[in-house]
Design a protein around this motif. Sequence first.
Motif, mmCIF file in Angstrom:
data_model
loop_
_atom_site.group_PDB
_atom_site.id
_atom_site.type_symbol
_atom_site.label_atom_id
_atom_site.label_comp_id
_atom_site.label_asym_id
_atom_site.label_seq_id
_atom_site.Cartn_x
_atom_site.Cartn_y
_atom_site.Cartn_z
ATOM 1 N N ARG A 41 0.845 -1.211 0.000
ATOM 2 C CA ARG A 41 0.000 0.000 0.000
ATOM 3 C C ARG A 41 0.876 1.256 0.000
ATOM 4 N N LYS A 42 1.928 1.259 0.819
ATOM 5 C CA LYS A 42 2.833 2.403 0.896
ATOM 6 C C LYS A 42 3.554 2.619 -0.437
ATOM 7 N N ILE A 43 3.993 1.537 -1.069
ATOM 8 C CA ILE A 43 4.686 1.636 -2.358
ATOM 9 C C ILE A 43 3.756 2.215 -3.415
ATOM 10 N N LEU A 44 2.536 1.729 -3.480
ATOM 11 C CA LEU A 44 1.616 2.174 -4.528
ATOM 12 C C LEU A 44 1.130 3.608 -4.317
ATOM 13 N N THR A 45 1.035 4.055 -3.071
ATOM 14 C CA THR A 45 0.566 5.419 -2.845
ATOM 15 C C THR A 45 1.696 6.438 -2.916
ATOM 16 N N ASN A 46 2.884 6.099 -2.409
ATOM 17 C CA ASN A 46 3.979 7.068 -2.339
ATOM 18 C C ASN A 46 5.038 6.886 -3.419
ATOM 19 N N GLY A 47 5.093 5.739 -4.065
ATOM 20 C CA GLY A 47 6.161 5.459 -5.009
ATOM 21 C C GLY A 47 5.834 5.752 -6.454
ATOM 22 N N ARG A 48 4.696 6.352 -6.727
ATOM 23 C CA ARG A 48 4.329 6.655 -8.102
ATOM 24 C C ARG A 48 5.147 7.814 -8.610
ATOM 25 N N PRO A 49 5.525 7.904 -9.836
ATOM 26 C CA PRO A 49 5.202 7.037 -10.965
ATOM 27 C C PRO A 49 6.220 5.918 -11.183
ATOM 28 N N TYR A 50 7.237 5.791 -10.300
ATOM 29 C CA TYR A 50 8.259 4.777 -10.539
ATOM 30 C C TYR A 50 7.710 3.372 -10.348
ATOM 31 N N PHE A 51 6.965 3.127 -9.274
ATOM 32 C CA PHE A 51 6.342 1.824 -9.051
ATOM 33 C C PHE A 51 4.964 1.830 -9.690
ATOM 34 N N ASP A 52 4.516 0.662 -10.091
ATOM 35 C CA ASP A 52 3.228 0.579 -10.772
ATOM 36 C C ASP A 52 2.475 -0.648 -10.289
ATOM 37 N N ALA A 53 1.164 -0.648 -10.468
ATOM 38 C CA ALA A 53 0.322 -1.797 -10.141
ATOM 39 C C ALA A 53 0.078 -2.608 -11.411
ATOM 40 N N CYS A 54 -0.006 -3.916 -11.263
ATOM 41 C CA CYS A 54 -0.280 -4.794 -12.403
ATOM 42 C C CYS A 54 -1.651 -4.454 -12.979
ATOM 43 N N GLU A 55 -1.732 -4.388 -14.297
ATOM 44 C CA GLU A 55 -2.994 -4.049 -14.956
ATOM 45 C C GLU A 55 -3.970 -5.221 -14.994
ATOM 46 N N PHE A 56 -3.485 -6.432 -14.733
ATOM 47 C CA PHE A 56 -4.338 -7.615 -14.842
ATOM 48 C C PHE A 56 -4.904 -8.055 -13.494
ATOM 49 N N CYS A 57 -4.064 -8.121 -12.459
ATOM 50 C CA CYS A 57 -4.559 -8.582 -11.155
ATOM 51 C C CYS A 57 -5.029 -7.437 -10.260
ATOM 52 N N ARG A 58 -4.672 -6.191 -10.590
ATOM 53 C CA ARG A 58 -5.126 -4.974 -9.915
ATOM 54 C C ARG A 58 -4.975 -5.022 -8.386
ATOM 55 N N PRO A 59 -3.736 -5.065 -7.869
ATOM 56 C CA PRO A 59 -3.562 -5.054 -6.413
ATOM 57 C C PRO A 59 -4.028 -3.756 -5.764
ATOM 58 N N ASP A 60 -4.053 -2.666 -6.523
ATOM 59 C CA ASP A 60 -4.540 -1.397 -5.976
ATOM 60 C C ASP A 60 -6.019 -1.482 -5.620
ATOM 61 N N THR A 61 -6.798 -2.197 -6.412
ATOM 62 C CA THR A 61 -8.219 -2.377 -6.128
ATOM 63 C C THR A 61 -8.408 -3.239 -4.888
ATOM 64 N N GLU A 62 -7.604 -4.293 -4.779
ATOM 65 C CA GLU A 62 -7.706 -5.169 -3.619
ATOM 66 C C GLU A 62 -7.281 -4.454 -2.340
ATOM 67 N N LEU A 63 -6.331 -3.536 -2.446
ATOM 68 C CA LEU A 63 -5.875 -2.751 -1.297
ATOM 69 C C LEU A 63 -6.737 -1.521 -1.051
ATOM 70 N N ARG A 64 -7.750 -1.321 -1.888
ATOM 71 C CA ARG A 64 -8.674 -0.173 -1.798
ATOM 72 C C ARG A 64 -7.941 1.157 -1.941
ATOM 73 N N ILE A 65 -7.107 1.226 -2.981
ATOM 74 C CA ILE A 65 -6.368 2.453 -3.312
ATOM 75 C C ILE A 65 -6.859 2.942 -4.652
ATOM 76 N N ASP A 66 -7.122 4.225 -4.773
ATOM 77 C CA ASP A 66 -7.533 4.812 -6.046
ATOM 78 C C ASP A 66 -6.305 5.485 -6.673
ATOM 79 N N LEU A 67 -5.741 4.853 -7.711
ATOM 80 C CA LEU A 67 -4.537 5.381 -8.348
ATOM 81 C C LEU A 67 -4.831 6.301 -9.522
ATOM 82 N N ASP A 68 -6.050 6.385 -9.950
ATOM 83 C CA ASP A 68 -6.390 7.221 -11.118
ATOM 84 C C ASP A 68 -6.533 8.667 -10.770
#
Length: 98
Positions: free
Chosen positions: A71-98
């Motif tokens: 969760r910390k990587i996906l919220t603070n590490g953008r744009p270098y880190f990214d979430a997989c487009e197929f399994c969508r871990p951001d959705t499972e972690l309830r993070i809105d990356l858009d």
Amino acid sequence: MRSPAPIARPFLVVPKRPPSATRAGTGDRPSSGYVLARRDRCDATKGPVIHVADCDRTPHDVRPVEPDLARKILTNGRPYFDACEFCRPDTELRIDLD
């Protein structure tokens, strides 16, 4: 002619996977909920990708990541880190990356 300045990347220490971190019957898949995988070794501008541990699109050399760290990587590490487009871990972690 001078070479361009290196790309600044966030520093993150991800622990190596211990041998006991695999699930029974899944070979070398880690047991934590999320994994960190390199995207492309040849292109330094593309950073690592966070996957759900049982995603079919993960390569073989992945490292486990705890849910809080993912969760910390996906919220603070953008744009270098990214979430997989197929399994969508951001959705499972309830993070809105858009």
